[in-house]
Design an enzyme around this catalytic site. Structure first.
Site, PDB file in Angstrom:
ATOM      1  N   TYR A 185      83.044  16.141  71.125  1.00 44.68           N
ATOM      2  CA  TYR A 185      83.003  17.578  71.438  1.00 44.68           C
ATOM      3  C   TYR A 185      83.704  17.944  72.746  1.00 44.68           C
ATOM      4  CZ  TYR A 185      78.617  16.648  68.800  1.00 44.68           C
ATOM      5  OH  TYR A 185      77.679  16.203  67.923  1.00 44.68           O
TER       6      TYR A 185
ATOM      7  N   CYS B 148      88.839  -0.222  71.602  1.00 44.62           N
ATOM      8  CA  CYS B 148      90.283  -0.241  71.350  1.00 44.62           C
ATOM      9  C   CYS B 148      90.700   1.090  70.765  1.00 44.62           C
ATOM     10  CB  CYS B 148      90.634  -1.381  70.412  1.00 44.62           C
ATOM     11  SG  CYS B 148      90.329  -2.942  71.183  1.00 44.62           S
ATOM     12  N   GLU B 149      90.683   2.096  71.587  1.00 39.36           N
ATOM     13  CA  GLU B 149      90.988   3.439  71.125  1.00 39.36           C
ATOM     14  C   GLU B 149      91.230   4.319  72.347  1.00 39.36           C
ATOM     15  OE1 GLU B 149      88.697   4.651  67.820  1.00 39.36           O
ATOM     16  OE2 GLU B 149      88.801   6.766  68.355  1.00 39.36           O
TER      17      GLU B 149
ATOM     18  N   GLU C  78      61.733  24.217  68.109  1.00 42.20           N
ATOM     19  CA  GLU C  78      62.019  22.781  67.994  1.00 42.20           C
ATOM     20  C   GLU C  78      63.009  22.311  69.043  1.00 42.20           C
ATOM     21  OE1 GLU C  78      61.912  23.130  63.140  1.00 42.20           O
ATOM     22  OE2 GLU C  78      63.777  23.216  64.277  1.00 42.20           O
ATOM     23  N   PRO C  79      62.621  22.318  70.308  1.00 33.27           N
ATOM     24  CA  PRO C  79      63.538  21.860  71.336  1.00 33.27           C
ATOM     25  C   PRO C  79      63.758  20.352  71.260  1.00 33.27           C
ATOM     26  CG  PRO C  79      61.360  22.268  72.259  1.00 33.27           C
ATOM     27  CD  PRO C  79      61.303  22.719  70.829  1.00 33.27           C
ATOM     28  N   GLY C  80      64.997  19.940  71.357  1.00 36.20           N
ATOM     29  CA  GLY C  80      65.299  18.512  71.419  1.00 36.20           C
ATOM     30  C   GLY C  80      65.923  18.225  72.777  1.00 36.20           C
ATOM     31  N   ARG C  81      67.174  18.704  72.900  1.00 42.08           N
ATOM     32  CA  ARG C  81      67.951  18.471  74.118  1.00 42.08           C
ATOM     33  C   ARG C  81      67.197  18.888  75.382  1.00 42.08           C
ATOM     34  NH1 ARG C  81      73.643  18.699  73.761  1.00 42.08           N
ATOM     35  NH2 ARG C  81      73.372  19.926  71.872  1.00 42.08           N
TER      36      ARG C  81
ATOM     37  N   TYR D  44      71.022  12.965  72.437  1.00 43.62           N
ATOM     38  CA  TYR D  44      72.203  12.716  71.611  1.00 43.62           C
ATOM     39  C   TYR D  44      73.113  11.628  72.178  1.00 43.62           C
ATOM     40  CZ  TYR D  44      70.436  17.045  69.603  1.00 43.62           C
ATOM     41  OH  TYR D  44      69.625  17.986  69.030  1.00 43.62           O
TER      42      TYR D  44
ATOM     43  N   ARG E  76      79.758  11.837  72.957  1.00 37.79           N
ATOM     44  CA  ARG E  76      79.846  13.291  72.995  1.00 37.79           C
ATOM     45  C   ARG E  76      81.139  13.823  73.611  1.00 37.79           C
ATOM     46  NH1 ARG E  76      76.908  16.427  75.199  1.00 37.79           N
ATOM     47  NH2 ARG E  76      76.657  18.001  73.569  1.00 37.79           N
TER      48      ARG E  76
HETATM   49  N1  LLP Z   1      66.033  22.107  64.929  1.00 41.63           N
HETATM   50  C1  LLP Z   1      67.047  22.001  64.072  1.00 41.63           C
HETATM   51  C2  LLP Z   1      66.865  22.423  62.696  1.00 41.63           C
HETATM   52  C3  LLP Z   1      68.272  21.475  64.493  1.00 41.63           C
HETATM   53  O1  LLP Z   1      69.274  21.385  63.631  1.00 41.63           O
HETATM   54  C4  LLP Z   1      68.434  21.053  65.830  1.00 41.63           C
HETATM   55  C5  LLP Z   1      69.684  20.472  66.289  1.00 41.63           C
HETATM   56  C6  LLP Z   1      67.330  21.159  66.695  1.00 41.63           C
HETATM   57  C7  LLP Z   1      66.142  21.701  66.213  1.00 41.63           C
HETATM   58  C8  LLP Z   1      67.366  20.704  68.125  1.00 41.63           C
HETATM   59  O2  LLP Z   1      68.301  21.397  68.875  1.00 41.63           O
HETATM   60  P1  LLP Z   1      68.405  21.157  70.464  1.00 41.63           P
HETATM   61  O3  LLP Z   1      67.201  21.778  71.112  1.00 41.63           O
HETATM   62  O4  LLP Z   1      68.455  19.697  70.686  1.00 41.63           O
HETATM   63  O5  LLP Z   1      69.671  21.840  70.829  1.00 41.63           O
HETATM   64  N2  LLP Z   1      74.842  16.116  68.231  1.00 41.63           N
HETATM   65  C9  LLP Z   1      74.972  17.428  68.841  1.00 41.63           C
HETATM   66  C10 LLP Z   1      73.748  18.262  68.649  1.00 41.63           C
HETATM   67  C11 LLP Z   1      73.416  18.529  67.206  1.00 41.63           C
HETATM   68  C12 LLP Z   1      72.215  19.374  67.094  1.00 41.63           C
HETATM   69  C13 LLP Z   1      71.866  19.584  65.680  1.00 41.63           C
HETATM   70  N3  LLP Z   1      70.659  20.287  65.493  1.00 41.63           N
HETATM   71  C14 LLP Z   1      75.247  17.234  70.330  1.00 41.63           C
HETATM   72  O6  LLP Z   1      75.298  16.105  70.787  1.00 41.63           O
HETATM   73  O7  LLP Z   1      75.454  18.214  71.040  1.00 41.63           O
END
Ligand code: LLP
Length: 432
Positions: free
Chosen positions: A333, A360-361, A289-292, A390, A329
């Protein structure tokens, strides 16, 4: 440059082949840009790598939490991607975009009864159940409707992905999933197998995000396959699906390595196949499940400089017209980014400043210690790279700032609005 869709022409920064200063003028700032061609390229890289290394059944799923708007789901449909969703809101948007929800996997560690009913009503393909209580709730809703609902179980493999703490999720003490080490993973398998209205399809794990560790996914695959074999031996159930989650890291700065998706997937496949052979298993249908790593470097944010404040002997500030509301971010982080002065790319960068937003921070910082040309001043364009993941999905209206629009770029010369800039009206739409 940190990504091959970033170039410089006549001293001006170009993104996806297009002049960023012109884009800022045309659409206004702050502005999220998304390189449609890059998103498609990444989807295809995953599809190709999966088919080559795991076989035709394997399925990459785009993790919606990284970025979520209708046009993106249309692209996911066109590219033949599955999706992971974590809320009824994401399900709603996917549905609005015409995404076939039978290819959607519903995550989260706490789905409400309303979420469960909404997802089933809309034909969600799979639940990824986090704990026994959730399996119970899905079973109850499925029983009410007289259906058998497919689901995966989120298992905690006990692996430290060596990333920042907020996104490490595979360790035993995580709020997510049922841990193998504590016996809770076995417990949830046994419980689920006994339910008449859910069909256990397999296991899921997600060890963390922005992961660069050499063998993190390989180790996760092996632990999960060993668990799969153990459940086969003890309970006679051989799970057909194994989802290894998301998490591959991307390049925010030159210090970050570049990950070759095909190579990484190939390494996981080799480890998984060796484990299967040792355990006498057929390779299950593998999901990830790639997102980033699909959308991050397809994104760039453009801002306009307002004031430049020099505090002699202390510090310099360059204030832009966006803020932590569209770029959270760093505040959250401390994430590093590459900031460029888009209209002065041929000038030397000899002026150190903090690029800050207009909330304002004091913590409203886009990036500290940025080197910019010393001529930086009002109306210059600041570009922040690698903001496709993100950013929009984590944006807020803090200080009642309107969220920026998303403009898609394609074919080297075409641009169009996928998400409109919010208006003041939007800001009080729900006020009664
Ligand atoms: N699958 C599950 C179950 C997840 O919890 C996540 C991310 C992904 C897939 C996707 O992961 P990726 O390939 O995008 O790394 N807000 C944070 C990232 C939180 C990610 C949470 N889970 C940031 O901005 O770094």
């Amino acid at each position: 440059m940190i990504c091959d869709n970033i170039t410089v022409k006549d001293g001006v920064l170009h993104f996806a082949g297009q002049n960023t200063v012109e884009l800022a003028k045309k659409y206004g700032t702050p502005l999220y840009l998304m390189d449609e061609d890059k998103v498609r390229e990444k989807c295809r890289a995953y599809k190709h790598a999966f088919e080559k290394h795991f076989g035709p059944e394997a399925q990459p799923l785009f993790a919606s939490k990284a970025n979520c708007f209708k046009r993106l789901y249309e692209i996911m449909t066109e590219e033949g991607m599955g999706i992971d969703v974590v809320s009824s809101g994401e399900i709603y948007i996917a549905k609005q975009a015409g995404f076939d929800l039978s290819h959607a996997y519903f995550h989260s560690n706490n789905k409400t009864d309303e979420d469960i009913a909404y997802a089933i009503e809309n034909g969600i393909g799979y639940f990824v159940a986090d704990n026994v209580e959730e399996v119970k709730a899905v079973e109850a809703e499925a029983a009410k409707r007289g259906i058998k609902q497919k689901l995966l179980l989120r298992i905690t493999p006990g692996i430290d992905p060596h990333t920042f703490a907020e996104v490490a999720t595979g360790k035993v003490d995580s709020k997510f999933g049922s841990a193998i080490e504590t016996g809770q993973a076995e417990e949830i398998v046994v419980y689920t197998l006994a339910q008449p209205h859910v069909e256990l399809m397999g296991y899921h794990c997600h060890v963390g995000s922005q992961v660069f560790g050499e063998d993190v996914f390989e180790r996760a695959a092996v632990v999960m396959l060993e668990f799969l074999a153990e459940m086969r031996d003890k309970h006679g159930f051989t799970a057909p699906v194994l989802d290894l989650g998301g998490g591959y890291g991307v390049r925010y700065t030159d210090a970050d390595p570049y990950l070759d998706i095909e190579k990484k997937v190939g390494e996981v496949a080799a480890a998984a196949k060796a484990a299967c052979e040792r355990l006498g298993l057929e390779l299950p249908e593998i999901h990830m499940e790639p997102g980033r790593s699909i959308v991050a470097d397809a994104g760039m944010t453009l801002y306009t400089v307002g004031t430049v404040k020099k505090i002699p002997g202390y510090k310099n500030y360059v204030s832009i017209d966006g803020s932590m509301a569209d770029h959270i971010r760093y505040a959250l982080y401390g994430s590093k980014y590459t900031c460029l002065l888009a209209n002065k790319m041929d000038e030397p960068c000899d002026f150190e400043a903090s690029v800050v937003g207009r909330c304002c921070e004091s913590g409203d910082i886009i990036q500290d210690n940025v080197m910019l040309p010393s001529s930086v001043g009002r109306y210059d364009t600041v570009a922040v790279c690698t903001t496709g993941a993100y950013h929009y999905s984590m944006a807020s209206n803090y200080n009642k700032l309107c969220k920026p629009p998303i403009v898609m770029l394609r074919g080297g010369n075409e641009s169009y609005i996928a998400v409109k800039r919010e208006s003041f009206e939007d800001l009080c739409r729900n006020d009664v």
